[in-house]
Write an enzyme that holds these catalytic residues in place. Sequence first.
Site, PDB file in Angstrom:
ATOM      1  N   ASP A  33     -12.775   2.201   4.836  1.00  0.00           N
ATOM      2  CA  ASP A  33     -11.588   2.157   5.687  1.00  0.00           C
ATOM      3  C   ASP A  33     -11.929   1.603   7.060  1.00  0.00           C
ATOM      4  O   ASP A  33     -11.040   1.355   7.871  1.00  0.00           O
ATOM      5  CB  ASP A  33     -11.009   3.571   5.844  1.00  0.00           C
ATOM      6  CG  ASP A  33     -10.121   3.933   4.670  1.00  0.00           C
ATOM      7  OD1 ASP A  33      -9.822   3.045   3.854  1.00  0.00           O
ATOM      8  OD2 ASP A  33      -9.730   5.110   4.567  1.00  0.00           O
ATOM      9  N   ASP A  47       0.838  -1.201   0.000  1.00  0.00           N
ATOM     10  CA  ASP A  47       0.000   0.000   0.000  1.00  0.00           C
ATOM     11  C   ASP A  47       0.873   1.251   0.000  1.00  0.00           C
ATOM     12  O   ASP A  47       2.054   1.219  -0.391  1.00  0.00           O
ATOM     13  CB  ASP A  47      -0.969  -0.071   1.201  1.00  0.00           C
ATOM     14  CG  ASP A  47      -2.283   0.653   0.958  1.00  0.00           C
ATOM     15  OD1 ASP A  47      -2.302   1.889   1.082  1.00  0.00           O
ATOM     16  OD2 ASP A  47      -3.292  -0.019   0.641  1.00  0.00           O
ATOM     17  N   TRP A  52      -6.220   1.758  -6.804  1.00  0.00           N
ATOM     18  CA  TRP A  52      -6.237   3.167  -7.242  1.00  0.00           C
ATOM     19  C   TRP A  52      -7.026   3.959  -6.208  1.00  0.00           C
ATOM     20  O   TRP A  52      -8.236   3.809  -6.097  1.00  0.00           O
ATOM     21  CB  TRP A  52      -6.890   3.254  -8.615  1.00  0.00           C
ATOM     22  CG  TRP A  52      -6.939   4.614  -9.228  1.00  0.00           C
ATOM     23  CD1 TRP A  52      -7.425   5.760  -8.667  1.00  0.00           C
ATOM     24  CD2 TRP A  52      -6.509   4.979 -10.547  1.00  0.00           C
ATOM     25  NE1 TRP A  52      -7.328   6.802  -9.543  1.00  0.00           N
ATOM     26  CE2 TRP A  52      -6.767   6.354 -10.711  1.00  0.00           C
ATOM     27  CE3 TRP A  52      -5.935   4.268 -11.605  1.00  0.00           C
ATOM     28  CZ2 TRP A  52      -6.482   7.036 -11.889  1.00  0.00           C
ATOM     29  CZ3 TRP A  52      -5.655   4.959 -12.776  1.00  0.00           C
ATOM     30  CH2 TRP A  52      -5.917   6.319 -12.921  1.00  0.00           C
ATOM     31  N   ASP A  53      -6.329   4.805  -5.468  1.00  0.00           N
ATOM     32  CA  ASP A  53      -6.935   5.517  -4.343  1.00  0.00           C
ATOM     33  C   ASP A  53      -7.199   6.972  -4.719  1.00  0.00           C
ATOM     34  O   ASP A  53      -6.664   7.492  -5.718  1.00  0.00           O
ATOM     35  CB  ASP A  53      -5.968   5.430  -3.148  1.00  0.00           C
ATOM     36  CG  ASP A  53      -6.649   5.556  -1.805  1.00  0.00           C
ATOM     37  OD1 ASP A  53      -7.821   5.955  -1.755  1.00  0.00           O
ATOM     38  OD2 ASP A  53      -5.980   5.261  -0.789  1.00  0.00           O
TER      39      ASP A  53
END
Length: 695
Positions: A521, A340, A451-452
């Site tokens: 999250d 990450d 893809w954040d």
Amino acid sequence: MPIHTTDRGWVLETRTTGYAFGLNQAGLLTHRYWGARLPDPADYPAAPNPAGWASFNNPAQLTAEEYPGYDDIKFIDPCLKVSFADGVRDVVLRFESAELRELDIPELLINLRDTMYPFRVTLHYRVHEAYDLIERWVTATNHGETPITLERIWSAQWHLPLGGEYRMTHLHGRWLDEMHLRSEPLAPGRKVIESRRLTSSHHHNPWFAADRGNADENAGDVWFGVLAWSGNWQICAEVTDFASTRISIGLNDWDFAWRLAPGEAFATPPSYAGYTAGGFGGASRRLHDFIRDTLLPHGHTLHKVLYNSWEATLFDVDEPSQIALVELAAEMGVELFVMDDGWFHGRDNDTAGLGDWWPDERKFPNGLAPLIERVNALGMEFGLWIEPEMVNPNSDLYRAHPDWVIHFPGRPRTTGRNQLILNFARADVQDHIIDRIDRLLAQQNIAFIKWDMNRNVSEPGWPSAPGDPREIWVRYVQGLYRVWGTLYERHPHVIWQSCSGGGGRADLGILHLADQIWVSDNTEPTARLAIQEGFSQIFPANTMEAWVTDMGAAEIPLEFRFHVSMCGSLGVGGHLVRWGAARREEAARWIALYKEIRHVVQFGDLYRLRSPQAQPFSAVQYVSKDHSEAVLFAFRTHLPPPAQLPPLYLRGLDPNDHYEVEGVAGARSGSAWMHAGLHVELLDFQSTVRRIKRV
Ligand code: DGJ
């Protein structure tokens, strides 16, 4: 052919539904019917011809137009609002022609034209027969010599049957707490849900379901729809003065404008909608099948069990820390190792680095190759996190191109999580990011990309815009699709995951490109149960990435945490080094079990047996398409004693076939499991998974 044409009307039929519209005597394109399929195309009602009967109730106000423009004495919400160059601000659309395209997915085009200006609006309909879905979108074309400004252009207005009183169900939430189901009666006036945040958002989702207040999971009339778009959107449900109910869906017109130059056309994103008599569960299963079969790039590829480093190492990634996790993940049966945030140039925390997409020289002195080689040598694939739309002011990219971010000249640039948003509406920005990420994918053996996108917009300016700067809302998303789409075309084997701080970009638009969504999250398992239930209203389980982490670890058994994550595409995100051997061995057993059942979970039909949002004892079941096997998960959170758990009534089995349920002696008919039910005994924070097999 599922599209029937008569002189003045059209009927669109799917497996079980019918949808009809046509021209009324006044020549207005008018909605006629949406509901259960009728035996004969001639059965569908004719287009209504409302008559005005008082000075404040004009026929235009009473007509259920299929795609109303802003004109006449009419105050219902129109789908289209434009300004012509001479200052005229209404649009008078009349039918011009129809065209039927006999393609694999049949398409009907209805051309409407303004009575005075060379401006055409085409309504597109596609019939997804097997999925009971109708797709609608609109193109607007300027055939004149002066520009036209579009101020609102929605994709569809969906009319519900007259005479009903409806309840609307939708999803709302926030970061860390997405996808809560909410239902409320629709009263006269407008009920609006929307996003103005540049993404589809954590807060509401571009999805609605409407019923008469009596549908449940298994039965009842439900009309439902979505917008396939990853930017600003709006859903407006309106109950008019005369108790007609319509739900409009499309691009948000807030701060929106689009300058349509001579000869240009504009296309809206598609809306998909359907009707079912099978309740909310029936509606979900239609969407799930459609998404899996037709939208997702790899909808029938079984997803691997992944490990993600975020909650374990945060920004503190380097070659040794990741290799330590890699070794342990491989022993547990993980198949895909995802590194990450924190791996790229200058990224020690969230104040720097975004934009500089090459490995940090201090953390990875020999690049990513040694780590990836180790991952591959242990039989796993490698995945990587990126956040391509963002830039930290403290980055080489921003120092070189401060004008590349979304901003208003002269105003302070508000940062969110210390970052600014690159203006993906600009072709030069798009090209730069394509080049950077393409290089990364070409140089390394990368099988998966997360893809954040970690902030919402502020100061939505585009100083060098060639057209109206308010086009940024749409052009940004088009740019995003271009960048992502180009990378996908160049690297078609890569599995992409859509993340925006969790579920901030969960929509059918992005699922053309991403196979998975990082749902939230929030990985605390009891909260997650509710979030997952909301998510499942729209999205199939194979898109639902779910990690077992250390959140809630002190109170909730590992078994429970695994069961929650096994309801989707299983991942692990805990700190494996700290887990210790016993916990890792238990985890390995759950991973092995998941591999045995995942084809049913990921590709099967989903039945929500008991809602975790409504009660502390919940259950969900997946049934293989051939009904030969199923998997049941049940969860008890907290119930005050004495608690007696009600039976679970299974669903989706063949009534006359016999099935065995793991943990219960003796086979019984599908009918018995579905009508007499099954008892499971659970204490607080206990859960169970049961395999069910036809014998
Ligand atoms: C937000 C994501 O939702 C998390 O999973 C993680 O990737 C962080 N961003 C990293 O910054």
